[in-house]
Scaffold this motif. Structure first.
Motif, PDB file in Angstrom:
ATOM      1  N   LEU A 127       0.867  -1.179   0.000  1.00  0.00           N
ATOM      2  CA  LEU A 127       0.000   0.000   0.000  1.00  0.00           C
ATOM      3  C   LEU A 127       0.905   1.230   0.000  1.00  0.00           C
ATOM      4  O   LEU A 127       1.600   1.483   0.991  1.00  0.00           O
ATOM      5  CB  LEU A 127      -0.902   0.005   1.235  1.00  0.00           C
ATOM      6  N   VAL A 183      -1.150  -2.238  -4.871  1.00  0.00           N
ATOM      7  CA  VAL A 183      -2.536  -1.826  -5.081  1.00  0.00           C
ATOM      8  C   VAL A 183      -2.602  -0.902  -6.302  1.00  0.00           C
ATOM      9  O   VAL A 183      -1.780   0.013  -6.443  1.00  0.00           O
ATOM     10  CB  VAL A 183      -3.064  -1.097  -3.826  1.00  0.00           C
ATOM     11  N   VAL A 212      -6.847   0.080   6.926  1.00  0.00           N
ATOM     12  CA  VAL A 212      -6.668  -0.965   5.913  1.00  0.00           C
ATOM     13  C   VAL A 212      -7.921  -1.830   5.813  1.00  0.00           C
ATOM     14  O   VAL A 212      -8.334  -2.221   4.719  1.00  0.00           O
ATOM     15  CB  VAL A 212      -5.416  -1.816   6.237  1.00  0.00           C
TER      16      VAL A 212
END
Length: 514
Positions: free
Chosen positions: A145, A335, A189
């Motif tokens: 991330l 991501v 998250v």
């Protein structure tokens, strides 16, 4: 009269007084006779004594290491107030998700990397990776991330002070734990992915240095020589071994790789972890108790975890699940993102990101197609809209890389009755999306249906007024965006291609401007 019998003429029956001092302990032999321990062969007495010493030593050794590792571990809360719907998992047999964080705190042993005022509150997450292990241990995903990713941070409560922090919109994800602690990063998250993280592990700068030293260095590769004064990374072209400060610099450098952004740094971090995985496997470290104890001691001295894994046996349970996994089945994934309005920040690339998270929620095996009937259906256009189309503010953002393309798309909207249409030039993007602000969900659904977009391509945001049709490269021609192509190297219906595996030996592209 009562004469004393000679005890030497009788075998002791065990009910009388202790034997004479010169008899010693009695030892049974294979023939059934019993011998005095003192009369036993010297080799027997020596072996017995050695076994006793070894048993006592093993118990003391195990107790010492259990105490040492346990005393190293620091714990923190798994959540900062977020609601959970799943029960506790079995760390040995269930699918497991562990959020791995690297903190940029400058306190304690990390003071050499700057002053404490350079790292606010609990520190920011310098690295954020979600470790996803399938129940059968056949698939491992390491999902990065980006720290520059803009997300919605939920309301969080600092469990130490009970201070409450309100929800934040479009906040940088690495700031989530700065105010309310690690639990707020976990809640963020969970909100972003729709998953429920089972555990977290947070390490500081010093952990990377000591771990790389403990394994004797990690092999890395760069396309050209790198000299980054900000991180201190200095590497010649080609392959090098990095450890200590250079290993930390390799993971932290922002300007050394690619175009100097966060995504280049992530690729380098993934390559480093892949190389570390291969080394641990080739050295047999994960199957060697003594080596594992040394690494466990190194790591736990610089580690913060949740209470669910706050013991050496719990941490070793996770390590044991990883020791036999083929590096080719350890997938590194980033991501899907696109540049945000601020070029130094990133936004989720929709609908690719939503499709990826949906695939991840279904299974750790991302090659599995979505079950039949689960695809999002295109929104239907109401036969009698409850609004006046001519009054709805619509913006067409041109991200197609085709000059003047917004004019043709605006004409399509106008002919359908949406006459209040503005046009803007936007940064290039891959896929077309429809964004809308509060109160315009029905209008956004109609615009999406008009151009054939599924519901997954419609998203509410705070930084648009009314509805925005953001045309991507898939809408460079025609009156509808082209269908998204399937990934080239797998059946991954999430739309995300694995960046690399732990088996891949990659060379990082050096930043020519770095």
């Amino acid at each position: 009269m009562f004469g004393r019998e000679h005890s030497s003429s009788h075998e002791p029956d065990g009910s009388g007084p202790a034997p004479y001092p010169d008899q010693g302990k009695l030892i049974a032999t294979s023939s059934g006779r019993r011998l005095s321990f003192r009369r036993a062969p010297r080799w027997f007495r020596a072996v017995t004594a050695l076994v006793s010493v070894l048993l006592v030593g093993a118990v003391a050794f195990g107790g010492y290491w259990a105490w040492r590792l346990q005393s190293n571990i620091v714990t923190s809360d798994l959540s900062a107030g977020g609601q959970r719907s799943e029960g506790a998992v079995n760390d040995s047999t269930d699918r497991l998700q562990v959020l791995v964080l690297g903190t940029d705190t400058r306190s304690g042993a990390n003071g050499q990397y700057g002053t404490e005022d350079q790292s606010s509150g609990y520190g920011q997450s310098d690295v954020m990776m979600l470790l996803d292990i399938s129940a059968d241990n056949s698939h491992v995903n390491v999902i990065s991330l980006p720290r520059d990713l803009l997300v919605d941070v939920p309301a969080c409560t600092d469990k130490k002070t009970n201070q409450k922090y309100p929800e934040q919109k479009d906040a940088q994800i690495n700031s989530a734990m700065a105010q309310a602690g690690i639990g707020c990063a976990v809640d963020t998250v969970n909100k972003l992915t729709g998953l429920e993280v089972d555990h977290f592990m947070m390490a500081d700068f010093n952990a990377v240095k000591e771990l790389s030293n403990a394994v004797g260095g990690v092999e890395v590769c760069v396309s050209d020589a790198v000299d980054d004064p900000d991180s201190g990374l200095r590497l010649p072209k080609g392959t090098s071994q990095v450890q200590g400060d250079q290993a930390l610099a390799f993971l932290r450098t922002r300007h050394g790789f690619a175009n100097g952004g966060d995504l280049g740094r992530i690729k380098a971090q993934q390559a480093f972890l892949g190389s570390l995985t291969r080394k641990l496997k080739s050295d047999g470290t994960l199957g060697n108790p003594q080596k594992m104890l040394t690494i466990a001691d190194t790591v736990t001295k610089n580690l913060t975890v949740d209470s669910g894994i706050a013991s050496a046996p719990a941490l070793l349970t996770i390590a044991n699940r990883l020791k036999n996994i083929d590096p080719a089945n350890v997938n590194f994934i980033t991501v899907p993102t696109v540049p945000a309005a601020d070029p130094n920040r990133l936004s989720l690339d929709e609908p690719a990101a939503s499709n990826f998270f949906a695939g991840l929620r279904r299974s750790a095996d991302l090659t599995q197609p979505a079950p039949a009937g689960t695809e999002s259906a295109p929104p239907t256009v109401p036969s009698a809209p409850a609004y006046d189309k001519s009054l709805q503010p619509i913006t067409v953002a041109n991200g197609t890389n085709v000059a003047g393309r917004s004019t043709a798309i605006a004409a399509t909207l106008t002919s359908a009755g949406f006459t209040k249409v503005n046009r803007v030039q936007g940064p290039p993007r891959t896929q077309t999306m429809v964004y809308f602000s509060s109160g315009f969900a029905d209008v956004a659904a109609d615009v999406a249906a008009l151009v054939g977009l599924p519901a997954s391509s419609v998203q509410q945001v705070t930084n648009v007024q009314g509805v925005q049709l953001y045309a991507g490269e898939d809408f460079a021609t025609g009156d509808k965006p082209a269908p998204a192509p399937a990934p080239a190297n797998s059946g991954d219906s999430s739309g995300t291609v694995v960046a690399q595996t732990a088996q891949d030996q990659t060379c990082q592209a050096a930043n020519p401007a770095g």
